[in-house]
Write an enzyme that holds these catalytic residues in place. Structure first.
Site: not given
Ligand code: NAI
Ligand code: MG
Length: 497
Positions: A190, A265, A298, A396
């Site tokens: 997906k 992750e 990331c 973040e």
């Protein structure tokens, strides 16, 4: 093109930079449409790219069914049989690097030159590496227990659901697709709803490579709809997800109902620690690299921690270099930083910076949209000495926003580096090997880069500590997740011949 007409009558294919891309799902080797669609645009300039089939429970059920049916034959092929198809797939990716690079750049706004030269070749490498690893490296020597022989095997486990983000769509997907298919699992991917195109084109390549129908499937759609239905499905055996922490928590709750194993992750707020003895030119170069992909990485070392004695010199050199970053159309060869992926994400990044400004943070560079370019382009931003408890330091941002903080001792640097809930990566810059070894031992993160950044070998473990993830990808670690690892113990007794 008339947008309204497209909305009411969905096209099965769209043409993007001269390439036909199917807008439907890829399930059981067939193209399947949905009753509804969602709109895909380009972050470069807002261009409407097409209406994409929007998956729901119905398409998810079809995909799980197709993947389950295809599983026994794919599993039975063994690593060599599967490897033949996967190596052909890697070749097809290589033959289509230009097309994939163009599609990905239009869809997610990352640099075309890096897609051409780095990212898409890497996609091929990811597939080839795991196919060859399964054939050549994935074995454990037998060993004896009081005359009994232990034989260890990595058996295929079933249907792996792969949920991927938009910041490096095909590259991150193939870190999962490669080992999942090489393990003998069948796959349902997906892709992120903001970047569905490369996955759809890739599905065509899997067909051409001779991978049997149903072994690789793509269901497009929203996370809360198609994604949620996939991860909740009782017919799947693995969930591998790359994305944000809040989404990971939702997925983990859903996976708990079926005890489906997860590999996560997740995000980071990685430190870039510059010790007093660092090579300043190298430190500045590495720190400025943290703006790559407009900060939508990331691993990005967004907290630059610099020894106080060199902080002023560092900040001057940093600004000098960063102010020369060329921001613009990611298709231009000279461009170093492109746009943010989507208006929603742009607003999120701007929100972080605006709140920092409101609370009195010292923004010494950038801090605003790039008015020369308009649209989704946000200027590379540096926040000097922010309050260590403020959200710009702890959360973040995933945009071109870096914080610079200072420390006095190695111990203080280590404490600051380890002070967030994340632990994906850390960069350490030092001129002294022993010191670097000592400090790096104390840093809590899945990957520590000493005097370098972004060196990623697929044999190495990759993943996050603390809230940055569960599990590791790479080498055997990937297979330990996708496969059912099995030990068979043969007794010395009871044999008739
Ligand atoms: P997200 O984590 O919501 O989306 C990633 C993927 O998960 C997409 O394919 C999405 O459709 C899917 N998803 C969302 N909700 C789901 C659900 N309930 N069940 C199953 N799948 C679901 O990330 P988003 O909203 O695109 O970005 C938000 C923030 O996440 C970013 O600003 C950044 O901080 C972080 N992020 C981190 C990434 C990384 O590489 N670690 C990548 C993308 C985002
Ligand atoms: Mg897009």
């Amino acid at each position: 093109m008339n947008r309204l007409n497209l909305r009411t009558k969905t096209l099965n294919t769209i043409t993007v930079v001269g390439t036909q891309v199917d807008t439907r799902h890829y399930i059981g080797g067939q193209r399947i449409s949905s009753a509804e669609t969602f709109t895909n645009t380009s972050p470069i300039d807002g261009t409407f790219l097409g209406e994409i089939a929007r998956g729901t429970q119905t398409e998810v059920d079809l995909a799980v069914d197709a993947a389950r049916k295809a599983f026994p034959a794919w599993a039975a092929l063994g690593p060599k049989g599967r490897g033949e198809r996967l190596l052909r797939l890697a070749e097809l990716v290589e033959e289509n690097i230009e097309t994939l690079a163009q599609l990905e750049t239009m869809d997610n706004g990352s640099l075309l030159r890096s897609h051409r030269r780095g990212v898409m070749p890497r996609v091929a490498l990811n597939i080839r590496f795991f196919a060859e690893w399964a054939i050549n490296e994935l074995h454990h020597p037998d060993f004896e227990t009081r005359g009994h022989t232990n034989k260890i095997a990595w058996d295929p486990s079933g249907v792996a659901v792969l949920i991927t983000p938009w910041n490096a769509p095909l590259m991150l997907a193939t870190w999962k697709i490669g080992p999942a298919l090489a393990s003998g699992d069948t796959v349902i991917l997906k892709p992120a709803e903001w970047t569905p195109l490369s996955a759809s084109f890739f599905a065509d390549l899997t067909k051409q490579s001779g991978i049997p129908d149903g072994v690789f499937n793509v269901v497009q759609g929203f996370g809360k709809e198609a994604g949620a239905a996939l991860v909740a499905h009782p017919g799947i055996s693995r969930i591998s997800f790359t994305g944000s922490v809040p989404t990971a928590k939702v997925i983990a709750r859903s996976a708990a109902d079926n005890l489906t194993p997860v590999s996560f992750e997740l995000g980071g707020k990685s430190p870039c620690v510059v010790l007093e003895d660092a090579d300043l030119d190298l430190a500045v170069e590495l720190a400025v690299e943290q703006y790559d992909n407009a900060g939508q990485v990331c691993l990005s070392g967004t907290r630059i921690l610099v020894h106080e004695n060199i902080a002023d010199a560092f900040a001057e050199m940093f600004k000098e270099k960063a102010l020369h970053i060329i921001q613009g159309d990611p298709r231009d060869e000279a461009t170093q930083i492109g746009p943010q992926i989507h208006q929603v994400h742009f607003d999120r990044v701007k929100g972080f910076v605006d709140r920092a400004k409101d609370s009195g943070a010292n923004i010494v560079m950038g801090g605003e949209p790039n008015s020369d370019l308009g649209g989704l382009y946000f200027r590379p931003t540096l926040v000097l000495n922010p309050d260590p408890t403020s959200e710009i330091v702890t959360s973040e941002v995933f945009g071109p926003v870096l914080c610079l903080q200072t420390f006095k001792t190695d111990e203080e640097a280590i404490a600051m580096a380890n002070s967030t809930e994340f632990g994906l990566a850390a960069i350490l810059v030092s001129g002294n090997k022993e010191r670097a070894e000592r400090v790096s031992k104390e840093l809590v993160a899945g990957t520590i880069w000493v005097n370098c950044f972004f060196v990623r070998d697929l044999r190495a473990p990759f993943g996050g500590s603390k809230k940055s993830g569960i599990g590791r990808e790479g080498g055997n670690w990937s297979f330990d997740f996708y496969a059912d690892v099995k030990n068979t113990v043969f007794s010395p007794n009871g044999w008739k011949e």
